[in-house]
Design an enzyme around this catalytic site. Structure first.
Site, PDB file in Angstrom:
ATOM      1  N   ILE A  15       0.835  -1.207   0.000  1.00  0.00           N
ATOM      2  CA  ILE A  15       0.000   0.000   0.000  1.00  0.00           C
ATOM      3  C   ILE A  15       0.865   1.250   0.000  1.00  0.00           C
ATOM      4  CG2 ILE A  15      -1.759   1.293   1.251  1.00  0.00           C
ATOM      5  CD1 ILE A  15      -2.802  -1.350   2.363  1.00  0.00           C
ATOM      6  N   GLY A  54      12.557  -1.845  -1.768  1.00  0.00           N
ATOM      7  CA  GLY A  54      11.302  -2.562  -1.921  1.00  0.00           C
ATOM      8  C   GLY A  54      10.596  -2.199  -3.214  1.00  0.00           C
ATOM      9  N   TYR A  92      -1.549  -9.919  16.041  1.00  0.00           N
ATOM     10  CA  TYR A  92      -1.474  -8.807  15.089  1.00  0.00           C
ATOM     11  C   TYR A  92      -2.577  -7.791  15.361  1.00  0.00           C
ATOM     12  CZ  TYR A  92      -2.674  -6.215  10.883  1.00  0.00           C
ATOM     13  OH  TYR A  92      -3.024  -5.217  10.008  1.00  0.00           O
TER      14      TYR A  92
END
Length: 333
Positions: free
Chosen positions: A16, A44, A151
């Site tokens: 994202i 990345g 998480y």
């Protein structure tokens, strides 16, 4: 807010984050992009952006777990978009301490930097996983928080810190809570790229976990637009508030697989892989968003249907150069 301002993005190298960086540059911003320090000097997914886009991006190697890194990133920024997080739910069962370090302490460092350096706006990223299985549908921002994985708990901890900093110090933070984002560049820890990549690699018997849960899948460009909407809206309409971002369309994992198979012209057989199943009490069985609050405050609305987003994602994975980045023959935690 001027379109020539400098904005900062944590987690910029990710799925994202890289799409958000692209969109912010297209809006005319200079972007200071934090990429987690690594010995490969890898940026990345930012490395795949158009060179003209990267001309407006200052890449900063750092780590949100380090206050000095964060201070250097946000100093002088008009808006900070905080996306850096550990996100894989299965790995959070194995390494919960690392999730607290990144998602809670990292968020604390961002909040402290924004507070002390007088940054005008912080957009903090939450997740629909903090709601747990839907108790009422569609899910509004007033739905109870029910964290069913380490998480989710770590993300809820960051959310509560953000709320507390606004209440305690007037920190100008707004929280965006995206539902299940998908699209090009997503890792195979998520179900849609897992299915598409396996089919693109020629597999017809694919391995997945539980097919029953339902999700509200939103194309990544619509998620990036939601971030920009809360990052640029008048402060009195968004600051101190939490906003869901989702489409309001609910579809099961099994029906999603069938839809992808249809779009790719493939007869798909699904084999259940036990290691892909969450613990029974940790599975979130139903998620579907009510994004009325976000639409009302900013005018945002998703621009892509599920089918349109899937077509774009399929095209990405069918490109051999993109598919070669993925390990389609193994379980990606």
């Amino acid at each position: 807010m001027s379109s020539s301002t400098t904005v900062a993005v944590t987690g910029a190298e990710g799925f994202i984050g890289s799409h958000l960086v692209e969109a912010l540059v297209a809006d005319g911003h200079r972007v200071r992009a934090m990429v987690q320090y690594n010995s490969f000097s890898s940026f990345g997914w930012l490395e795949e952006l158009d060179p003209q886009v990267l001309d407006s991006v200052e890449v900063v190697l750092g780590d949100v777990r380090d206050p000095g890194s964060v201070n250097g990133l946000v100093k002088g920024a008009e808006t900070v978009y905080h996306l850096a997080a550990l996100i894989a739910i299965p790995y959070s069962y194995q390494a919960p301490h690392s999730y607290v370090d990144t998602n809670v302490t990292g968020t604390l460092n961002v909040l402290e930097a924004v507070r002390h350096l007088d940054v005008p706006r912080l957009v903090h990223t939450s997740t629909s996983e903090t709601y747990g299985t839907a108790q009422t549908v569609p899910i509004t921002e007033d739905h109870p928080i029910n964290t069913q994985s380490p998480y989710a708990a770590s993300k809820a901890g960051g959310d509560r810190l953000a709320d507390s900093y606004h209440a305690s110090f007037g920190t100008p933070v707004v929280t965006l809570r995206p539902f299940n984002t998908f699209g090009p560049r997503q890792s195979m820890r998520a179900v849609i790229p897992t299915v598409i990549a396996q089919l693109a690699a020629g597999e017809r018997e694919i391995t997945l976990g539980d097919l029953r849960p339902t999700r509200d899948f939103m194309f990544v460009e619509d998620t990036a637009a939601a971030f920009r909407a809360v990052g640029t809206a008048p402060a009195d309409t968004v600051v101190g508030r939490t906003f869901n971002a989702g489409t309001g369309r609910e579809i099961s994992v099994g029906d999603t697989v069938a839809l992808i198979g249809k779009l790719m012209g493939a007869d798909v057989t699904v084999k259940e892989d036990e290691q892909r199943l969450r613990p029974a009490d940790s599975e979130v069985f139903r998620l579907v968003a009510d994004a009325t609050r976000l639409r009302t405050a900013t005018g945002w609305a998703p621009a892509h249907s599920l089918e349109q987003g899937l077509e774009r994602t399929i095209a990405f994975f069918r490109d051999p150069a993109n598919l070669s980045r993925y390990k389609t023959d193994r379980y990606n935690v």
